[in-house]
Design a protein around this motif. Structure first.
Motif, mmCIF file in Angstrom:
data_model
loop_
_atom_site.group_PDB
_atom_site.id
_atom_site.type_symbol
_atom_site.label_atom_id
_atom_site.label_comp_id
_atom_site.label_asym_id
_atom_site.label_seq_id
_atom_site.Cartn_x
_atom_site.Cartn_y
_atom_site.Cartn_z
ATOM 1 N N GLN A 37 44.586 40.687 49.395
ATOM 2 C CA GLN A 37 43.361 41.322 49.539
ATOM 3 C C GLN A 37 42.804 42.254 48.559
ATOM 4 N N ARG A 38 43.725 42.881 47.886
ATOM 5 C CA ARG A 38 43.078 43.709 46.898
ATOM 6 C C ARG A 38 42.713 42.959 45.643
ATOM 7 N N ALA A 82 41.367 39.878 45.663
ATOM 8 C CA ALA A 82 40.299 39.187 45.939
ATOM 9 C C ALA A 82 39.149 40.096 46.024
ATOM 10 N N GLN A 83 39.238 41.346 46.545
ATOM 11 C CA GLN A 83 38.316 42.621 46.345
ATOM 12 C C GLN A 83 37.936 42.618 44.896
ATOM 13 N N MET A 84 38.934 42.558 43.904
ATOM 14 C CA MET A 84 38.803 43.179 42.479
ATOM 15 C C MET A 84 38.046 41.888 41.796
ATOM 16 N N SER A 85 38.520 40.630 42.100
ATOM 17 C CA SER A 85 37.461 39.587 41.624
ATOM 18 C C SER A 85 36.171 39.636 41.880
ATOM 19 N N ALA A 86 35.769 40.515 42.861
ATOM 20 C CA ALA A 86 34.239 40.624 42.770
ATOM 21 C C ALA A 86 33.707 41.399 41.771
ATOM 22 N N TYR A 117 32.797 49.662 42.111
ATOM 23 C CA TYR A 117 34.078 49.772 43.168
ATOM 24 C C TYR A 117 34.461 51.229 43.233
ATOM 25 N N THR A 158 37.928 53.667 44.351
ATOM 26 C CA THR A 158 39.303 54.118 45.042
ATOM 27 C C THR A 158 39.309 55.492 45.067
#
Length: 114
Positions: A1-2, A4-8, A16, A18
């Protein structure tokens, strides 16, 4: 999941934030969210409004094993201690500072999240 988030982040004007460097020891969901909120606000100022402002969160780059110590307990148990070095990217020129309770270290003892 992380991942996929970073691919955005490949999309234009996507930021983003953190909270990893403002964590609370072993608590991966620290209560204080103001640090993330400030980073998200700064990302909008930088990406949308073109302000020259630092907004990126420190992100994982790599990990290397420094050493391993194996201690035999009784006949059926072994204890292992692993020391690792974690490298980050997007760290400001001020660097990172350990401040209790953010990323705290246990004085004179191991960091134990069990």
């Amino acid at each position: 999941q992380r991942e996929a988030q970073m691919s955005a982040l490949k999309l234009p004007k996507v930021g983003y934030a953190t909270n990893a460097d403002y964590g609370a020891g072993c608590n991966i969901h620290p209560g204080k969210k103001m640090f993330c909120g400030k980073r998200l606000a700064n990302s909008a100022l930088a990406l949308i409004y073109g302000k020259n402002i630092r907004w990126k969160s420190p992100t994982y780059l790599s990990v290397t094993q420094a050493d391993v110590t194996i201690i035999q307990g009784d006949s059926s148990k072994f204890l292992a201690t692993f020391n690792v070095r974690v490298a980050l990217q997007d760290v400001s020129s001020e660097g990172l500072v350990n401040v209790y309770p953010h990323n705290y270290e246990v004085p004179n003892g191991p960091f134990d999240c069990m």
